[in-house]
Design a protein around this motif. Structure first.
Motif, PDB file in Angstrom:
ATOM      1  N   ILE A 135       0.844  -1.202   0.000  1.00  0.00           N
ATOM      2  CA  ILE A 135       0.000   0.000   0.000  1.00  0.00           C
ATOM      3  C   ILE A 135       0.878   1.251   0.000  1.00  0.00           C
ATOM      4  N   THR A 250      -9.939  -1.543  -3.290  1.00  0.00           N
ATOM      5  CA  THR A 250     -10.124  -0.650  -2.154  1.00  0.00           C
ATOM      6  C   THR A 250     -10.564  -1.406  -0.901  1.00  0.00           C
ATOM      7  N   GLU A 253      -7.369  -2.568   0.505  1.00  0.00           N
ATOM      8  CA  GLU A 253      -6.720  -1.406   1.108  1.00  0.00           C
ATOM      9  C   GLU A 253      -7.393  -1.044   2.424  1.00  0.00           C
TER      10      GLU A 253
END
Length: 442
Positions: A135, A250, A253
């Motif tokens: 990330i 996402t 993440e």
């Protein structure tokens, strides 16, 4: 990180003057990326500020004010937004964003009903640590490009600029010095010192364009796109296939961010208020963005970096930043000033913040005492890092691919599930994961 002394706890309310400055620092740490995304894809930066503020407040409400997370424009959706705009215009982007948020809601419902142990069982520290590193390191090129590159004569090209890189390095240096050597309250706002100092230095260098600042009105409503008021939504399967799959990126993440936040604050947000609430809050934030005309929202690594540096975990500070974002979206002058901050300044800040995220992943491995003398751990981490940072992807069609962090996450999880000796992946000192409970479930 969790062993370091906190300055303000999650539920602590700061004194008003400190509250304002600390909230502004959060906003300044995020607005560069929040505004950069719409600027790239052709959406309104002021609407992005509005949707970021509203989305963050919705997230805080849904998570019962227990997770100090800020939300802003997602970089993962840049390419899909450009494609969706070509297919159906900005209106199509809003429809795709809405359904991407719905996917979050479905996943949150699944986590609520089946619990999180199964999820934690497939995401041990040996997998999550490298994913968190991806990330941060995956954004490193973005930070460096912002710091030292400027658009070339060809709109699709960029060229090196020593002047811009000098501004970025100056901003970075001020931030580091502020964080390391300033005492008391001033030591809590290194990001704000860095941004302001970098902006002033850039303006001395002639890199700040004040044209839009001078012409902007003081009070100016953001150019929001309201469904069935300013446009009629048009459903398109093609746009959905472009936008919705990115939710996998996402979501990965988001889970990584929650784990980093838990490590930074010393609390287990996966358990309380629960991963289902944080996922739902993230999804609702994107739905809110779709309803006002902003890009999809996601939890922000910059926010985590600020928390780790300042040790200020107060949700009231985060909420204050959200309120300021909403107010600033209606002040034309402020929005123009924010938009005028050179990318080099934000690049200098991002070098540090994105690096802190990557270091947090490494710290998770160290604190959980993950043994890399065990072959399976070494194989898993190595594969995740190279595929994630290298940009490996699976291309299924012209409009659909699994790339970057999502692909690296899938590879890491699959390797963890098929390689023998799963217990080694949880380390010897797991704080986010209960080894006994996970082993019982297995």
């Amino acid at each position: 990180m969790s062993q370091q002394k906190e300055v303000l706890g999650v539920r602590d309310v700061p004194r008003l003057d400190k509250w304002v400055i600390l909230s502004l620092q959060h906003l300044f740490a995020m607005f560069g990326a929040t505004i950069l995304v719409p600027a790239i894809v052709g959406l309104s930066p002021s609407v992005a500020l509005l949707s970021s503020g509203l989305g963050t407040l919705a997230y805080l409400i849904i998570t019962r004010g227990q997770i100090p997370a800020s939300l802003g424009s997602s970089f993962a959706f840049i390419s899909p937004i450009i494609t969706a705009t070509a297919l159906g215009g900005p209106e199509g982007v809003m429809v795709g964003t809405f359904f991407a948020g719905i996917v979050y809601g479905i996943v949150a419902l699944g986590v609520k009903r089946s619990g999180v142990k199964w999820l934690m069982n497939i995401l041990p520290p040996a997998v999550v640590g490298p994913i968190i590193m991806v990330i941060g390191l995956g954004l490193s090129t973005t930070a460096i490009d912002m710091a030292m590159m400027i658009p070339g004569e060809d709109p699709n090209s960029s060229v090196y600029s020593l002047q811009h890189f000098t501004v970025a390095l100056f901003t970075l240096a001020v931030t580091i010095v502020s964080n390391m050597f300033f005492k008391g309250f001033f030591g809590l706002i290194p990001i704000l010192f860095g941004v302001v100092s970098g902006y002033l230095f850039a303006s001395i260098q002639g890199l700040v364009d004040f044209t839009e600042v001078k012409s902007a009105a003081w009070l100016q409503a953001p150019d929001a796109m309201l469904p069935f008021i300013t446009y009629t939504p048009n459903f398109s399967w093609a746009i959905l296939f472009v936008m919705v799959p990115v939710a996998a990126v996402t979501l990965a993440e988001h889970i990584g961010d929650q784990m980093v936040l838990s490590k930074v604050t010393g609390k287990n947000f996966i358990e309380k208020p629960g991963l289902h609430r944080s996922i739902l809050g993230d999804g609702v934030a994107s739905i809110v963005a779709a309803l006002v005309g902003g890009p999809p929202n996601t939890t922000y690594g910059e926010n985590i970096g600020v928390l780790a540096m300042t040790r200020v975990f107060s949700v009231f500070v985060v909420g204050g930043a959200a309120v300021f974002a909403i107010l600033f979206s209606f002040v034309g002058k402020i929005s123009a000033i924010i938009s005028s901050i050179p990318a080099a300044v934000m690049g200098g800040i991002s070098i540090l913040l994105f690096g802190i995220i990557a270091s947090s992943g490494m710290r998770m491995l160290v604190e959980n005492k993950v043994d890399f003398g065990v072959k399976r751990n070494l194989i898993i981490a190595s594969t995740i890092l190279v595929t994630g940072i290298g940009g490996a992807f699976l291309q299924f069609s012209e409009d659909f691919q699994i790339a970057g962090m999502a692909f690296a996450t899938i590879i890491g999880v699959v390797l963890h599930l098929i390689l023998p000796g799963k217990e080694a992946a949880f380390g010897e000192n797991s704080q986010l994961f209960s080894n006994e409970e996970l082993k019982e479930e297995k």
